[in-house]
Design an enzyme around this catalytic site. Sequence first.
Site, PDB file in Angstrom:
ATOM      1  N   PHE A   1      -5.432  12.523  -9.256  1.00 17.05           N
ATOM      2  CA  PHE A   1      -5.490  11.749 -10.508  1.00 17.05           C
ATOM      3  C   PHE A   1      -5.975  12.577 -11.689  1.00 17.05           C
ATOM      4  CE2 PHE A   1      -9.982  11.366  -9.285  1.00 17.05           C
ATOM      5  CZ  PHE A   1     -10.605  11.519 -10.515  1.00 17.05           C
TER       6      PHE A   1
ATOM      7  N   LYS B   1       5.158  12.805  -5.495  1.00 13.93           N
ATOM      8  CA  LYS B   1       4.388  11.569  -5.294  1.00 13.93           C
ATOM      9  C   LYS B   1       3.127  11.705  -6.140  1.00 13.93           C
ATOM     10  CE  LYS B   1       1.150   9.987  -3.346  1.00 13.93           C
ATOM     11  NZ  LYS B   1       0.179   9.301  -4.246  1.00 13.93           N
TER      12      LYS B   1
ATOM     13  N   GLU C   1      -1.573   7.481  -7.452  1.00 12.41           N
ATOM     14  CA  GLU C   1      -1.363   6.072  -7.809  1.00 12.41           C
ATOM     15  C   GLU C   1      -2.369   5.629  -8.878  1.00 12.41           C
ATOM     16  OE1 GLU C   1      -2.398   7.411  -5.089  1.00 12.41           O
ATOM     17  OE2 GLU C   1      -3.729   6.159  -3.889  1.00 12.41           O
TER      18      GLU C   1
ATOM     19  N   SER D   1      -8.379  15.904  -2.688  1.00 10.97           N
ATOM     20  CA  SER D   1      -9.725  16.072  -2.141  1.00 10.97           C
ATOM     21  C   SER D   1      -9.685  16.807  -0.797  1.00 10.97           C
ATOM     22  CB  SER D   1     -10.379  14.699  -1.973  1.00 10.97           C
ATOM     23  OG  SER D   1      -9.608  13.939  -1.078  1.00 10.97           O
TER      24      SER D   1
ATOM     25  N   CYS E   1     -11.471  20.233 -10.654  1.00  7.50           N
ATOM     26  CA  CYS E   1     -11.768  20.988  -9.437  1.00  7.50           C
ATOM     27  C   CYS E   1     -12.463  22.299  -9.800  1.00  7.50           C
ATOM     28  CB  CYS E   1     -10.500  21.264  -8.652  1.00  7.50           C
ATOM     29  SG  CYS E   1      -9.414  22.378  -9.522  1.00  7.50           S
TER      30      CYS E   1
ATOM     31  N   GLU F   1     -19.134  17.310  -3.207  1.00  4.71           N
ATOM     32  CA  GLU F   1     -18.432  17.248  -4.498  1.00  4.71           C
ATOM     33  C   GLU F   1     -18.629  15.837  -5.055  1.00  4.71           C
ATOM     34  OE1 GLU F   1     -14.057  17.116  -4.587  1.00  4.71           O
ATOM     35  OE2 GLU F   1     -14.131  18.568  -6.218  1.00  4.71           O
TER      36      GLU F   1
END
Length: 481
Positions: A149, A173, A176, A226, A281, A381
């Site tokens: 995301f 993909k 979402e 992740s 990240c 994280e």
Amino acid sequence: MTRLQNFIGGEWVDIESHQEEVVFNPATGEELARVPLSTKEDLDRAVNAAKEAFASWKEVAVPKRARILFKYQQLLVEHWDELAEIITTENGKNLKEAHGEMLRAIECVEFASGAPTLMMGSQLPSIATGLESGVYRYPIGVVGGITPFNFPGMVPCWMFPLAIVAGNTFILKPSEKTPLLANRLAELFTEAGLPKGVLNIVHGAHDVVNGLLDHQDVKAISFVGSQPVAEYVYKRGTQNLKRVQALAGAKNHSIVLQDAHLDNAVTQILNASFGSAGERCMACSVVAVEEEIADDFIDLLVKKANEITIGSGLDENVFLGPVIRDEHKKRTLQYIETGLEEGAQLIRDGRTDQKSQAKGYFVGPTIFDQVTSKMKIWQDEIFAPVLSIARVKNLEEAIELTNQSRFANGACLFTNHGGKVREFREKIDAGMLGVNIGVPAPMAFFPFSGWKDSFYGDLHANGKDGLEFYTRKKVVTTRWV
Ligand code: NAD
């Protein structure tokens, strides 16, 4: 309320699934759209379209493919403001950061436009008397891309422009949580002249991911997300004998030595820790600072953190936007509690910033001092504007501390001492290093090269690694008789 459609074979098609998720504007909590979670059947349709398109796309001459990328670059530049606004609306980062993200996406397209040079093979005219050998480069087929995301523009553009210009066809993909930009990226690529079925978008979650990982007609998977999901994707994809590159989570350290330019170090670290609400990240989440300057460093850091403007990223002068979802805010607040229970010293509490009480999912800049590697706030994280500080005796201790992390995406050193830069470069366990900068994210022509649990695979995203990942080679040995 818009219900998103898939983009398959050059057409916008309804998604059959009745399962759907809401796409929120994280700054307001308002619903932006509904994203249906595609089924395996929806995905199969996309794989068929991509497979069919591959047969002709791979035959298109490389300079002709590159020309479509040049046109795409122009369109992305023309629509830069609009694209940045979509990113800010669905992700929450401020408009300046969204513009910067699109710049990084555009650079990926520019890199991919060099395909005629990138795709060249190599020859040796005499491997023995009268014998010659040469390497020729080819695409691999249908490639699947699964994205997170936090960079709805940049991360997909790490993948599909290069894969496509190399002659592959692609199924993206998107996350979402931030699926809106992907559709616009596909529309503009189509406007640039991309043939039907070369780029397909399938919205959804686990079912689409598993479908991509299991489908025998999907030859390679690029994943960014992740750590647990990256590990899962890598294992399942490779078990199904696919090429997989899986870029994972991180916990990036910055080391500040006593000879560092203090103002620069604070400014850079502030941006790296709290920019994009810590949802990068490459975010800085731990600072190891030499004891001699720790108090000065912290005083200035807190002073500047107090000046940060929190709010909707669409508003001018706002630096810190919301985190992505209410659950993520709750998880972050839980980590702040954990830090307190573990005995870290909370020296700036983002929970008390006024905006943190607002409807959007805001958490103010949060800073812990006296953090140790035994604490969860050091190990995990958090992916939010929460920064941990550890005081160290010297560079050696800082490196030793940093290298205890299971993650190894980025690490930064703040100093003007050449020998220490060398020591840091040689001894630190991380794949992307910065010296006197806070976010050492490589540009499109270099690999994005995390180590340890920040990456699973062999070939990283971007640069020559990316091209290698999306191509395979033939070696031809010839004797002319
Ligand atoms: P995420 O892992 O939750 O989701 C990433 C993708 O995987 C999404 O498309 C999602 O639909 C899918 N997914 C999630 N759970 C799944 C499951 N159980 N099975 C199958 N598919 C699943 O990640 P996120 O929260 O969207 O993104 C943030 C994470 O991404 C952070 O950990 C961040 O460090 C990482 N990230 C890494 C890099 C890098 O270059 N290493 C870059 C950007 C983000």
